[in-house]
Enzyme design. Structure first.
Site, PDB file in Angstrom:
ATOM      1  N   ASP A 130     -49.144  33.305  -2.241  1.00  0.00           N
ATOM      2  CA  ASP A 130     -47.867  34.536  -2.879  1.00  0.00           C
ATOM      3  C   ASP A 130     -46.813  34.797  -3.570  1.00  0.00           C
ATOM      4  O   ASP A 130     -46.088  33.916  -3.939  1.00  0.00           O
ATOM      5  CB  ASP A 130     -47.273  34.789  -1.193  1.00  0.00           C
ATOM      6  CG  ASP A 130     -47.851  34.942   0.076  1.00  0.00           C
ATOM      7  OD1 ASP A 130     -49.172  36.320   0.098  1.00  0.00           O
ATOM      8  OD2 ASP A 130     -48.097  34.589   1.551  1.00  0.00           O
TER       9      ASP A 130
ATOM     10  N   MET B 139     -43.885  37.076  -5.394  1.00  0.00           N
ATOM     11  CA  MET B 139     -42.957  38.279  -4.409  1.00  0.00           C
ATOM     12  C   MET B 139     -41.644  38.401  -5.693  1.00  0.00           C
ATOM     13  O   MET B 139     -41.849  36.416  -6.529  1.00  0.00           O
ATOM     14  CB  MET B 139     -42.726  37.300  -3.378  1.00  0.00           C
ATOM     15  CG  MET B 139     -43.846  37.290  -2.060  1.00  0.00           C
ATOM     16  SD  MET B 139     -42.452  37.316  -0.726  1.00  0.00           S
ATOM     17  CE  MET B 139     -43.918  36.502  -0.061  1.00  0.00           C
TER      18      MET B 139
HETATM   19  C1  DX5 Z   1     -46.322  38.424   3.833  1.00  0.00           C
HETATM   20  C2  DX5 Z   1     -47.455  37.017   2.558  1.00  0.00           C
HETATM   21  C3  DX5 Z   1     -48.092  36.222   3.772  1.00  0.00           C
HETATM   22  C4  DX5 Z   1     -47.373  35.326   4.868  1.00  0.00           C
HETATM   23  C5  DX5 Z   1     -48.034  35.610   5.575  1.00  0.00           C
HETATM   24  O1  DX5 Z   1     -45.450  38.625   2.852  1.00  0.00           O
HETATM   25  O2  DX5 Z   1     -48.106  38.298   2.329  1.00  0.00           O
HETATM   26  O3  DX5 Z   1     -49.231  35.824   3.011  1.00  0.00           O
HETATM   27  O4  DX5 Z   1     -47.345  34.432   4.489  1.00  0.00           O
HETATM   28  O5  DX5 Z   1     -47.188  34.488   6.791  1.00  0.00           O
HETATM   29  P1  DX5 Z   1     -48.140  34.470   8.956  1.00  0.00           P
HETATM   30  O6  DX5 Z   1     -49.458  34.296   9.002  1.00  0.00           O
HETATM   31  O7  DX5 Z   1     -46.940  33.635   8.942  1.00  0.00           O
HETATM   32  O8  DX5 Z   1     -47.519  35.924   8.827  1.00  0.00           O
HETATM   33 ZN    ZN Z   2     -50.708  37.346   1.486  1.00  0.00          ZN
END
Ligand code: DX5
Ligand code: ZN
Length: 240
Positions: A38, A40
Site C-alpha cells: 500500500d 499512500m
Molecule cells: C487501505 C489499504 C488496505 C488495508 C487493508 O487503504 O488499501 O490494503 O491495508 O487492511 P485491513 O485488511 O486491515 O482492512
Molecule cells: Zn490496499
C-alpha cells in the site's frame, strides 16, 4: 469440474516494518499468493507509507508477485520507479490520473499487470472503456487510507455487478480479469465476499494481527482460504 481457491494478498501495512523482510518471507511460507503493498502519499489519502525503495528492498525476500496499490495523485511518475523496483501488479485510483487509458498502457508497457481501484462511492462505469486494458479490478470495501477498518456491506452487490461485467467480457473473448477486494476482509465475511465474485482478497489486520511465533500466519491464512471455499476456475486466471 476442478476448482481453485481464493488468492490471499496480505497487506504489509499491518506488518512489523522493522522486520519487513522476515514478515514477507513468513506470509509467503504461510501460503500467500501475493504481497499487497500500500502506497499512500498524504495527498490522495490522509496517510503516508512506503515507496519504491521499500519495494526494492523486499523483492529479493519472496518469489510471489508484489501487488502494488497506489493511493497517490498524480500517478504516472511513480509507475516506472515501481516497475524497476520489482512490482508485478500495479493498480491505481482512476480519478487520480488525468489519462486512465494512458496510465494502464504505461503499466503494461513496463511488463506489469495493470488495474484500476474503485473506492466505495466510485462507480463501476470507470471500467467501461478500458476493459481490454485491465488485468485486475480492485474494489475498495473501506475508504482508503488506513488498515483495520470495517468492511462496507454495499461492496457485496457491487462485487456481483463487477463480476457480471467481467464474465460478459470474458464470454465475448476478452482477456481474463481478476477481481480483488480490499478492506475489512476477515474469516467471518470472506465466504460472502468470494460468493459475490471476488477471486483475490487483500487481508491486512486479519493476517498480521495473528502472532507468527506459533505459525499464526499459516493458521489464519488456512482459515481464510477454507472459509472462502472453492471458487470456479473461470474466476481464477493464472498468476502473472
Ligand atoms: C487501505 C489499504 C488496505 C488495508 C487493508 O487503504 O488499501 O490494503 O491495508 O487492511 P485491513 O485488511 O486491515 O482492512
Ligand atoms: Zn490496499
Amino acid at each position: 469440474m476442478t476448482f481453485n481457491t481464493v488468492r490471499i494478498s496480505p497487506s504489509i501495512l499491518s506488518a512489523d516494518f522493522a522486520r519487513l523482510g522476515e514478515e514477507v518471507r513468513a506470509i509467503e511460507a504461510a501460503g500467500a499468493a501475493l504481497v499487497h503493498f500500500d502506497v499512500m502519499d498524504n495527498h490522495y489519502v490522509p496517510n503516508l507509507t512506503i515507496g519504491p525503495l521499500v519495494c526494492e528492498a523486499i523483492r529479493p525476500h519472496v518469489q510471489i508477485p508484489i501487488d502494488v496499490h497506489l493511493m497517490v495523485e498524480p500517478v504516472d511518475a511513480l509507475i516506472p520507479l515501481f516497475a524497476k523496483a520489482g512490482a508485478n501488479i500495479i493498480t491505481f485510483h482512476p480519478e487520480a490520473s488525468r489519462h486512465v487509458d494512458r496510465t494502464l498502457q504505461l503499466i503494461r508497457d513496463l511488463g506489469c499487470k495493470a488495474g484500476i481501484v474503485l473506492n466505495p462511492a466510485t462507480p463501476l462505469d470507470w471500467m467501461d472503456h478500458v476493459m481490454d486494458r485491465l488485468d485486475i479490478v480492485l474494489l475498495m470495501s473501506v475508504n482508503p487510507g488506513f488498515g483495520g477498518q470495517k468492511f462496507i456491506p454495499s461492496t457485496l452487490p457491487k462485487l456481483r455487478a463487477a463480476r457480471a461485467r467481467i464474465q460478459a467480457h470474458e464470454a465475448a473473448g476478452g482477456q481474463p480479469i481478476w477481481l480483488e477486494v480490499d478492506g475489512g476482509v476477515k474469516t467471518d465475511n470472506i465466504a460472502e465476499i468470494v460468493a459475490a465474485g471476488a477471486d483475490t482478497c487483500v487481508a491486512g489486520s486479519a493476517v498480521f494481527g495473528a502472532p507468527d511465533a506459533d505459525g499464526g500466519y499459516r493458521t489464519v491464512m488456512q482459515q481464510l482460504i477454507s472459509a472462502a471455499g472453492p471458487i470456479a476456475p473461470r474466476a481464477a486466471p493464472s498468476l502473472p
